[in-house]
Enzyme design. Sequence first.
Site, PDB file in Angstrom:
ATOM      1  N   THR A 125       0.952  -0.693  -0.037  1.00  0.00           N
ATOM      2  CA  THR A 125       0.045  -0.222   0.182  1.00  0.00           C
ATOM      3  C   THR A 125       0.967   1.201  -0.172  1.00  0.00           C
ATOM      4  O   THR A 125       2.721   1.259   0.223  1.00  0.00           O
ATOM      5  CB  THR A 125      -0.896  -0.196   1.227  1.00  0.00           C
ATOM      6  OG1 THR A 125      -1.371  -0.869   1.361  1.00  0.00           O
ATOM      7  CG2 THR A 125      -1.521   1.335   1.542  1.00  0.00           C
ATOM      8  N   ARG A 169     -14.307  -6.960   0.235  1.00  0.00           N
ATOM      9  CA  ARG A 169     -13.586  -6.894   1.176  1.00  0.00           C
ATOM     10  C   ARG A 169     -12.696  -5.222   1.244  1.00  0.00           C
ATOM     11  O   ARG A 169     -12.736  -4.772   0.553  1.00  0.00           O
ATOM     12  CB  ARG A 169     -12.115  -7.824   1.811  1.00  0.00           C
ATOM     13  CG  ARG A 169     -11.895  -7.510   2.768  1.00  0.00           C
ATOM     14  CD  ARG A 169     -10.097  -7.317   2.766  1.00  0.00           C
ATOM     15  NE  ARG A 169      -9.358  -6.732   3.432  1.00  0.00           N
ATOM     16  CZ  ARG A 169      -9.133  -6.480   3.564  1.00  0.00           C
ATOM     17  NH1 ARG A 169      -8.283  -5.197   2.723  1.00  0.00           N
ATOM     18  NH2 ARG A 169      -7.165  -5.860   4.915  1.00  0.00           N
ATOM     19  N   GLY A 223     -10.968  -2.935   3.433  1.00  0.00           N
ATOM     20  CA  GLY A 223      -8.906  -2.514   4.890  1.00  0.00           C
ATOM     21  C   GLY A 223      -9.085  -1.753   5.631  1.00  0.00           C
ATOM     22  O   GLY A 223     -10.266  -0.395   5.845  1.00  0.00           O
ATOM     23  N   ASP A 224      -8.187  -0.914   6.416  1.00  0.00           N
ATOM     24  CA  ASP A 224      -8.121  -0.008   7.146  1.00  0.00           C
ATOM     25  C   ASP A 224      -8.031   0.812   6.247  1.00  0.00           C
ATOM     26  O   ASP A 224      -8.228   2.868   6.819  1.00  0.00           O
ATOM     27  CB  ASP A 224      -6.691   0.083   7.791  1.00  0.00           C
ATOM     28  CG  ASP A 224      -5.471  -0.042   6.974  1.00  0.00           C
ATOM     29  OD1 ASP A 224      -5.883  -1.170   6.010  1.00  0.00           O
ATOM     30  OD2 ASP A 224      -4.885   0.432   7.143  1.00  0.00           O
ATOM     31  N   THR A 254      -0.255   1.097   7.087  1.00  0.00           N
ATOM     32  CA  THR A 254       0.498  -0.373   5.914  1.00  0.00           C
ATOM     33  C   THR A 254       0.040  -0.930   6.904  1.00  0.00           C
ATOM     34  O   THR A 254       0.835  -1.290   7.610  1.00  0.00           O
ATOM     35  CB  THR A 254       1.343  -0.351   5.503  1.00  0.00           C
ATOM     36  OG1 THR A 254       1.258  -0.699   4.143  1.00  0.00           O
ATOM     37  CG2 THR A 254       2.972   1.017   5.879  1.00  0.00           C
ATOM     38  N   GLY A 255      -0.302  -2.511   6.108  1.00  0.00           N
ATOM     39  CA  GLY A 255      -0.310  -4.005   7.171  1.00  0.00           C
ATOM     40  C   GLY A 255      -1.409  -4.496   7.058  1.00  0.00           C
ATOM     41  O   GLY A 255      -2.488  -3.996   5.894  1.00  0.00           O
TER      42      GLY A 255
HETATM   43  N1  ASP Z   1      -3.867  -2.497   4.920  1.00  0.00           N
HETATM   44  C1  ASP Z   1      -4.418  -2.590   3.354  1.00  0.00           C
HETATM   45  C2  ASP Z   1      -5.152  -3.398   3.578  1.00  0.00           C
HETATM   46  O1  ASP Z   1      -5.725  -4.050   5.022  1.00  0.00           O
HETATM   47  C3  ASP Z   1      -2.751  -3.981   3.131  1.00  0.00           C
HETATM   48  C4  ASP Z   1      -1.374  -2.912   2.837  1.00  0.00           C
HETATM   49  O2  ASP Z   1      -1.088  -1.863   4.008  1.00  0.00           O
HETATM   50  O3  ASP Z   1      -0.964  -2.824   1.811  1.00  0.00           O
HETATM   51  O4  ASP Z   1      -5.832  -2.916   3.140  1.00  0.00           O
END
Ligand code: ASP
Length: 327
Positions: free
Chosen positions: A183, A211, A213-214, A234-235
């Site tokens: 990300t 889905r 994400g955050d 990111t995570g």
């Molecule tokens: N945080 C992002 C998600 O869960 C993924 C990422 O950080 O690459 O969608």
Amino acid sequence: MIALSLPAVAERPIAIAVHGGAGTIERDSLSSEREAAIRQALESAARAGHELLADGASATDAIIAAIRILEDAPEFNAGRGSVLTSLGQVEMDASIMDGATLDAGAVAGVTRLRHPIEAAHRVMTDSPHVMLIGEGAVDFARGFKLEEKDPDWFITDFRRQQLEEIQSREQVRLAYQDSWFSTVGAVALDSKGNLAAGTSTGGMANKRWGRVGDSPIIGAGTYADNRTCAVSATGHGEYFIRHVVAYDICARMAYTARPLAETADEVVNRILKRAGGSGGVIAIDRHGRITMPFNTPGMYRAAIHRDGRLEVGIYGDDNEPAPRPPH
Ligand code: ASP
């Protein structure tokens, strides 16, 4: 002759940090060409944002400029080069927040938009809403003539192979958890003392379609408040949502008056880690102090600090961070 002494105008600091994701990034997992391309894109993004800040542009404009570059770089999981859902499609999320006003905008589950960060910005500036999803978000963006591309344009060979590899493993669930998170995001302080944060992503490889994400969730993946700091995360998004990571870092600063580096480290390396959530953040405070903690082997990152120093890092021991205070 009388010497006129003008009152010294204190120069306001400017600074910017960008990330291109955290994860299982180890030296032998990257070819030298790929590593060079990644470092180059991170540096270009930080420089593009910093040039705007130096010209007096707002923190929001600077982070949009930086994120647009990373969305176009196929090495990262945002815009072109986004990871694929389990059905082999791209669904992108993005958000932005202005620390001066607490205005925020986000899009989730969008296809077609070349720069989802611009759509998130339009939601912030041109709608009464904070988040738009799917076709509704794309339809809204169309009203501003934001650039669209065919869904196939976003899909790279690298992401096709990544999905095949994940889906061929016996324990797909585990693979889902240890995938790379690339990300992208940016945080900045402008010359008027305003903070902003933004994040853009394709989400997680092999995610179920639909889905979210955050990254597009204000407070989880992105937060900015002039009184404290601006954060882009990111995570593993599910953990960042449950621990409201970006807001928690800002709130801890407000409640405890502790420095940003300490609160960000506490959230990423203690709370999140203990819960099993892998990832990292980039964050900046109102003085332009930047911190970039992560609890994974690496995090793609770059910063131009308030003294003008450029820092580009990938691995844990790049630009060795200051030792952490004992807990
Ligand atoms: N945080 C992002 C998600 O869960 C993924 C990422 O950080 O690459 O969608």
